[in-house]
Each structure stands twice: as structure tokens, then as C-alpha cells.
Write an enzyme that holds these catalytic residues in place. Structure first.
Site: not given
Ligand code: SAH
Ligand code: SF4
Length: 356
Positions: A105, A125, A172-173, A204, A227-229, A303
Site C-alpha cells: 500500500e 511487517c 513495514g519497518e 519512521s 514510533s514511541l507510543h 485510527n
Molecule cells: N514501521 C515503522 C513505519 C511504518 S508505521 C514504524 O512503526 O514507525 C508508520 C506509523 O503509523 C507509525 O508511527 C505507526 O505506529 C503508525 N500507525 C500504525 N497503525 C496505526 C493506527 N491504527 N492508527 C494510527 N497510527 C498508526
Molecule cells: Fe510494523 Fe510499524 Fe506496524 Fe509496528 S507500526 S507492526 S513496526 S509497520
């Protein structure tokens, strides 16, 4: 008989993908294999990356012989458009079919006067973050550098406009596919190729310390988002299994190394998940993580993804969270959402299509 065998052999030899070749490889190819001057490589790349012409026959400043010769040796391999959804805010969400039938995507955000492409680095991923649609699908394979660059080029071609911002926030990462991602980044930045500015390319990461250090050492000058969260290891490990392998101390040590080398401010992404990481205590704790680092916090409303146990907090929880961070002098912003009506969270469209 012999001629037949030759045909079979010729068609079996895989052609190179134009999008996989760096500028140096193009130059070596035209000089060593075609005996042509080095600037021919620049001309070809200009057609592909700047004029978005993906057919050698239409590259009118190349000789007729070369125009006939190139397709025998090199493919300009674009992914096939499997699906596109356009949201009310003009966000476009693409599903691309790769040569081996796999799907990835990407998302195009339209900011009025410029676009941002959110692109993928892997098919699926392996890191399985609990809130992420891509994570739920598991891992299939890494993308090649050519596939990374080509799905961006295909978006530019589809929208008929230059896209000047690229973020690796699709599937993906990126740092689990660092060789190919950094190779693709070099092609995005190379002035003779796509020529994007360093401040318009962002990786990211979920926090892979080796990848962060490598980005620092390669000195590309691009932006980095973490992506700290979560404000601590306990909560982070619950929602991001990668944290068990690389806890916050290791991630932040790598980030400090990156910032010392680059001098660039790091962006922290923080998805707000109701009753998980959105309490005032979390906000206070979060602010303590950033000692000695220059950061900018992007708060992201979750989301919703089917099959996850998470919910989005209401504004009455988000606003106090932001207020605390601001009082503690942490620069932060609530991210504007794009394309929520079209499953624009990463992995959602593929998830629906592949599972149908
Ligand atoms: N794997 C990498 C890059 C792809 S994910 C990473 O995790 O940073 C890109 C961003 O989308 C990340 O910050 C991820 O945490 C966020 N993300 C994934 N699922 C999400 C969701 N359901 N709602 C909002 N952000 C989301
Ligand atoms: Fe992979 Fe990023 Fe999704 Fe986590 S947020 S599963 S690292 S794509």
C-alpha cells in the site's frame, strides 16, 4: 534448434529493473556495456525521474539505436495498480500488485500546494504492534530498492504531479530492510535522479537501534521519526513487542547518537490509545524521556483497526494530555488526520483485499 535454445536462454535471463539502479550503476552501464558517454545515464534518469517517461522509445534525445537497445537490457518495472480509493479530503490510498503477486500500500496526502507520499518498505511487517493493521498480517518479504522507488514513481505518474515529500510510514519497518531503504533514499535524493531535498524525506522507525545509528553514520541528512507510543517499557512492551528486544534505554541512546551527529530534531510519534497511554501520569512520564534530546511530539489519534482491542480517546482526554506536555515545555501537536473515511491507516486496504 540452436536458435531456439538461444531464445529460451535470452528470455530466461532476468532483465535489470531501471528503478533498482543507482546513478553510478547507470553511468557504469552506459560507459562499460554500451560504450557511450557518461551523460547518457543522466539523460535517461532525467526522462524517468523528472519527466516520468517510463518508455525508452519515447526518450527522444537518445539515438534511435539506443532507444531500441535499452528495452532488451533493462525493464522500467512499475507495480500494477490494483485499487485506489479517494477520500473526501483528496487523500488517495493505493494498493499495488508487485511482480510476484504480492500487494503493498501507499498513501498520497494532498496539502493543497504540495503532496506527501507515504510509502512502504516491506510486504507486511514482522513486528506485530498491537494497534497496527500491517502488523496483524505478518511478514512476507522485504521490498527491493527498485520496488520502493517504483511505487513512488507510479504515484507521481498517477496523480500527474511532482510529489516532493516522502515518508516511510506505509507498510513495514524500514530499518529491518535498511540496505534497500537507504539505497532507495539515495535515489530519491540524487540530483540527477529524483532530486528530493533532504528535509523532505523521513524514515519512521519502531526503534531499531542499529538502524538509527547507521542512519547517523551514513550522514544523509534526512528526518527521523520514532514510533514511541508509550512513556515507559512496561506499557510499550504491551503494545509493541519489539520493545522487549530493544527497550527504551537502547532506543534513546541510539537517538542521542543520531542527534549528536546530525543536529536534527527528532520527531516522536505517539498514538493516543484510550485507557492505555492517554492518562495525565503518562504525559508527565513522557516528558521525562526527552532529557538531552531535542524532540517534537506528534500526537496521533488512533485510527481504528478491526480486530484490535484499542479505542480512540475523546477530545476531553486528548486536550489535558497535550496541555501537560506543553506546560513541561515539550513541543507537540495533534496530527491532522487524512483519509480516515478510506481505511488510510497503514495495512488496512491490503488487509481487506487480501483477506477477501
Ligand atoms: N514501521 C515503522 C513505519 C511504518 S508505521 C514504524 O512503526 O514507525 C508508520 C506509523 O503509523 C507509525 O508511527 C505507526 O505506529 C503508525 N500507525 C500504525 N497503525 C496505526 C493506527 N491504527 N492508527 C494510527 N497510527 C498508526
Ligand atoms: Fe510494523 Fe510499524 Fe506496524 Fe509496528 S507500526 S507492526 S513496526 S509497520
Amino acid at each position: 534448434m540452436e536458435a531456439n535454445e538461444m531464445n529460451v536462454n535470452q528470455s530466461a535471463a532476468p532483465k535489470r529493473n531501471a528503478f533498482d539502479m543507482t546513478i553510478d550503476e547507470w553511468r557504469a552501464f552506459v560507459q562499460d556495456e554500451l560504450n557511450l558517454p557518461r551523460y547518457t545515464a543522466d539523460q535517461i534518469c532525467q526522462w524517468i525521474y523528472q519527466k516520468k517517461v517510463f518508455d525508452f522509445a519515447a526518450m527522444t534525445n537518445l539515438s534511435k539505436t539506443l532507444r531500441a537497445q535499452l528495452p532488451e537490457l533493462i525493464d522500467i518495472r512499475l507495480p500494477r495498480l490494483a485499487k485506489v480509493q479517494v477520500s473526501q479530503d483528496r487523500t488517495r490510498k493505493y494498493l499495488w500488485r508487485l511482480d510476484d503477486g504480492q500487494f503493498i500500500e501507499s498513501v498520497l496526502m494532498d496539502h493543497g500546494n504540495h503532496f506527501t507520499a507515504c510509502i512502504s518498505s516491506q510486504v507486511g511487517c514482522p513486528l506485530r504492534c498491537g494497534f497496527c493493521a500491517t502488523g496483524q498480517q505478518g511478514f512476507t518479504r522485504n521490498l527491493t530498492a527498485g520496488e520502493i522507488v517504483a511505487h513512488f514513481a507510479a504515484m507521481e505518474s498517477d496523480v500527474g504531479h511532482d510529489i516532493n515529500n516522502v515518508v516511510f510510514m506505509g507498510m513495514g519497518e524500514p530499518f529491518l530492510n535498511a540496505d534497500n531503504v537507504l539505497r532507495a533514499v539515495r535515489m530519491f535524493l540524487e540530483p540527477k535522479m529524483r532530486g528530493l531535498s533532504v528535509r523532505h524525506v523521513t524514515i519512521s522507525t519502531s526503534g531499531i537501534p542499529d538502524g538509527i545509528r547507521r542512519l547517523a553514520d551514513e550522514d544523509l541528512g534526512i528526518y527521523l521519526c520514532l514510533s514511541l507510543h508509550a512513556p515507559n517499557d512496561e506499557i510499550r512492551s504491551r503494545i509493541m513487542p519489539v520493545n522487549d528486544k530493544f527497550p527504551l534505554s537502547q532506543v534513546f541512546s541510539a537517538l542521542r547518537y543520531w542527534q549528536k551527529k546530525t543536529g536534527v530534531r527528532a520527531t516522536m510519534e505517539y498514538i493516543l490509545l484510550k485507557n492505555v497511554n492517554d492518562t495525565p501520569e503518562c504525559a508527565y512520564e513522557l516528558a521525562t524521556l526527552f532529557d538531552g534530546l531535542q524532540v517534537y511530539v506528534n500526537l496521533i489519534p488512533f485510527n481504528p483497526v478491526e480486530g484490535t482491542r484499542f479505542a480512540r480517546p475523546s477530545a476531553s482526554r486528548i486536550q489535558p494530555f497535550m496541555k501537560i506536555l506543553k506546560e513541561l515545555n515539550v513541543e507537540c501537536e495533534l496530527r491532522k488526520e487524512h483519509g480516515t473515511d478510506i481505511d488510510a491507516a497503514c495495512g488496512q486496504l491490503r488487509g481487506k483485499t487480501v483477506n477477501q
